[in-house]
Scaffold this active site. Structure first.
Site, PDB file in Angstrom:
ATOM      1  N   HIS A   1       0.797  -1.123   0.023  1.00 19.44           N
ATOM      2  CA  HIS A   1      -0.105   0.127   0.099  1.00 19.44           C
ATOM      3  C   HIS A   1       0.743   1.324  -0.015  1.00 19.44           C
ATOM      4  CE1 HIS A   1      -4.360  -0.348  -0.082  1.00 19.44           C
ATOM      5  NE2 HIS A   1      -4.528   1.018   0.534  1.00 19.44           N
TER       6      HIS A   1
ATOM      7  N   GLY B   1      -5.258   5.237  -4.759  1.00 19.20           N
ATOM      8  CA  GLY B   1      -5.284   4.601  -5.861  1.00 19.20           C
ATOM      9  C   GLY B   1      -4.525   3.037  -5.731  1.00 19.20           C
ATOM     10  N   ASN B   2      -4.359   2.759  -4.410  1.00 15.86           N
ATOM     11  CA  ASN B   2      -3.399   1.406  -4.443  1.00 15.86           C
ATOM     12  C   ASN B   2      -4.156   0.201  -5.070  1.00 15.86           C
ATOM     13  OD1 ASN B   2      -1.159   2.137  -2.813  1.00 15.86           O
ATOM     14  ND2 ASN B   2      -2.741   3.064  -1.722  1.00 15.86           N
ATOM     15  N   GLY B   3      -5.723   0.181  -4.893  1.00 11.55           N
ATOM     16  CA  GLY B   3      -6.518  -0.947  -5.521  1.00 11.55           C
ATOM     17  C   GLY B   3      -6.554  -1.102  -6.720  1.00 11.55           C
ATOM     18  N   ARG B   4      -6.754   0.207  -7.500  1.00 10.54           N
ATOM     19  CA  ARG B   4      -6.745   0.096  -9.113  1.00 10.54           C
ATOM     20  C   ARG B   4      -5.571   0.089  -9.490  1.00 10.54           C
ATOM     21  NH1 ARG B   4     -10.044   5.422  -7.723  1.00 10.54           N
ATOM     22  NH2 ARG B   4      -9.134   4.843  -6.011  1.00 10.54           N
ATOM     23  N   LEU B   5      -4.518   0.501  -9.069  1.00 10.54           N
ATOM     24  CA  LEU B   5      -3.013  -0.018  -9.518  1.00 10.54           C
ATOM     25  C   LEU B   5      -2.873  -1.288  -9.489  1.00 10.54           C
ATOM     26  CD1 LEU B   5      -2.463   3.329  -9.538  1.00 10.54           C
ATOM     27  CD2 LEU B   5      -0.251   2.983  -9.094  1.00 10.54           C
ATOM     28  N   HIS B   6      -3.049  -1.985  -8.256  1.00 10.37           N
ATOM     29  CA  HIS B   6      -3.154  -3.225  -8.016  1.00 10.37           C
ATOM     30  C   HIS B   6      -3.484  -4.171  -9.163  1.00 10.37           C
ATOM     31  CE1 HIS B   6      -4.554  -7.142  -6.205  1.00 10.37           C
ATOM     32  NE2 HIS B   6      -5.720  -6.611  -5.929  1.00 10.37           N
TER      33      HIS B   6
END
Length: 512
Positions: free
Chosen positions: A340, A345-350
């Protein structure tokens, strides 16, 4: 500690054993760490028990061994047992090494320097701590592999001449998750989804494939926002869809990740973009005290440069090797989201990283977008379970206090929790989503567009309408189970005779 070696148990950290027995391997090492540190290490998915019976069997959470397999009553014997039957858990091994004297490790290695487990322990100790023990380089003996490929998925091999071992760890010292070999993953690998998708698309009209890809691109973008509980305006969703469509084209580095975060966030930029400079957590605040109630505590801000650099290095190593693309996507995408590194924006980049990896590894074609977020959204409860499987097991290891602004301040060293994870559960889940994407989502979308095109042709044969009105008519039929409501007919299609409407409805019913 001697009590741990012989004590019969039926419950281990809220996990029932299939029968009474004594702990072995990592289970015993976890008990040792609890005594030494007063912390429970993240429990592996499956632990090991030795019973007095003569039956060897496995359950979902336990490997049960007979008493003839029982290790001697010392920690080194249990480390050897773990390596032999359970594979490598870098986090537990490092914590045990930290709490054992260097002399104990050295004494064991020198007692049988050519033994395969002595060499593997020797290599792992020096690799984990980036230091040399006072032991001369080994000159004899055939090379042994550090990772047992029967138990876990190895990475590319680099010989370590000092230890005469083949270093096949799937990562670097700064980022090296492990994935255990399971029947489920092996069954998925045998299905060869990548070639199946290529075969299914062979002979399909190029224009149809192009239109399907365009629709799936937007669908995946919207699904990725929906997973985060957001409903972005169309332009923002399209911009993110455009970024997904370019996945795999640019080299993955910190600058590229920051560029992608900028697209994800849109116009309302954060005060601090890029790598966090403060700690972070996912969860809620207490209603009365406002104290954090974390479901996940992110990696410490000071550790982010090292962790992200390790992740990017591992990405390069695995990308340049024949490592399984789905497993690599698990390493990189789930490793990223658990670290993280950004404030938002971490989830969408993940999920973007899943696209990037699969295209970089040529698992998916540039012709057909791979709507993995849509499959995740269809399995959102399981996705949350998979994220929690990582986070929950680590919360006990993290010491934190509340800050003046109701954030968390982490008091202990936690970097190893994020770089040395077991991502087996996450790999199985990602394979499930890949299967659904290839066997259901993409074929269903192609089928829908083929039927849609057939309806357009049919309507053009029976009535003259502008293309936009034909599309609207088909959408109304889909919305109302194949029937055009009288309200919609009166408002939009009053000029079409009722008998023609009936013909169109009948054709729709046959097709859809």
């Amino acid at each position: 500690m001697s009590n741990c070696f012989s004590r019969q148990i039926t419950v281990f950290h809220n996990r029932n054993t299939p029968e009474a027995g004594t702990l072995a391997g990592y289970a015993l090492l976890i008990e040792f760490l609890l005594e030494e540190t007063n912390k429970v290490a993240p429990l592996p998915r499956r632990l090991t028990l030795v019973t007095d019976k003569h039956q060897r069997y496995d359950t979902e959470q336990w490997q049960v061994f007979t008493k003839r397999h029982k290790p001697k009553d010392d920690l080194i014997s249990h480390i050897i047992f773990a390596l032999k039957y359970e594979g490598i858990d870098l986090f537990i091994l490092k914590q045990v090494f930290l709490n054992l004297s260097e002399d104990t490790i050295k004494e064991y290695i020198l007692s049988e320097p050519t033994g395969q487990y002595a060499r593997r322990i020797w290599f792992l100790y020096e690799w984990l701590f980036e230091k040399k023990l006072d032991i001369p380089d080994l000159k004899i003996g055939s090379y042994v592999e550090v990772v047992n490929a029967k138990l876990q998925f190895p990475g590319p091999t680099v010989n370590s001449t000092r230890h005469r071992v083949k270093n096949n760890l799937p990562g670097t010292r700064d980022f090296c998750p492990m994935i255990n070999r399971t029947d489920k993953i092996e069954a998925y690998q045998e299905k060869d989804f990548s070639n199946k998708m290529e075969f299914d698309l062979k002979g399909k009209d190029r224009n149809l494939i192009r239109r399907t890809a365009a629709f799936l691109l937007l669908k995946d973008s919207k699904a990725s926002f929906a997973i985060e509980g957001e409903k972005p305006e169309n332009l923002r969703a399209r911009n993110w869809g455009k970024a997904i469509g370019q996945a795999g084209k640019k080299e993955l580095n910190l600058q590229e990740l920051e560029r992608l975060q900028d697209i994800v966030i849109g116009q309302n930029k954060l005060k601090q973009m890029g790598l966090r400079t403060e700690e972070g957590f996912i969860g809620e605040h207490d209603r009365e005290t406002f104290a954090p109630i974390p479901d996940h505590v992110s990696a410490k801000a000071k550790d982010l440069p090292l962790l992200i650099n390790g992740l990017l290095e591992t990405n390069k190593i695995l990308n340049d090797s024949p490592y399984d693309p789905i497993l690599m996507a698990t390493h990189i995408a789930f490793g990223f989201v658990f670290i993280h590194p950004f404030s938002d924006g971490n989830g969408r980049l993940h999920r973007y990283l899943m696209h990037h990896t699969l295209i970089s590894k040529k698992y998916t074609s540039r012709d057909m977008i791979f709507p993995i977020s849509a499959a995740i959204l269809n399995n959102i409860s399981k996705y949350q379970d998979v994220l929690e499987a990582f986070s929950e097991t680590r919360l006990e290891w993290i010491d934190w206090v509340i800050t003046a602004d109701y954030n968390v301040e982490i008091l202990n060293e936690t970097i190893d929790l994020y770089r040395y994870a077991d991502l087996t559960v996450q790999a199985e889940f990602l394979y499930e989503c890949v299967e659904e994407t290839i066997e259901e989502i993409i074929p269903n979308e192609i089928k829908f567009l083929e039927r849609h095109d057939h309806m357009v042709e049919f309507i053009n044969r029976v009535v003259t309408l502008p293309d936009t009105n034909i599309d609207l008519l088909i959408k109304f039929l889909i919305q109302n189970n194949g029937k055009l409501s009288q309200v919609k007919k009166a408002k939009f299609f009053d000029e079409i005779p009722q008998e023609v409407i009936v013909k169109i409805e009948n054709e729709f019913a046959e097709l859809f």
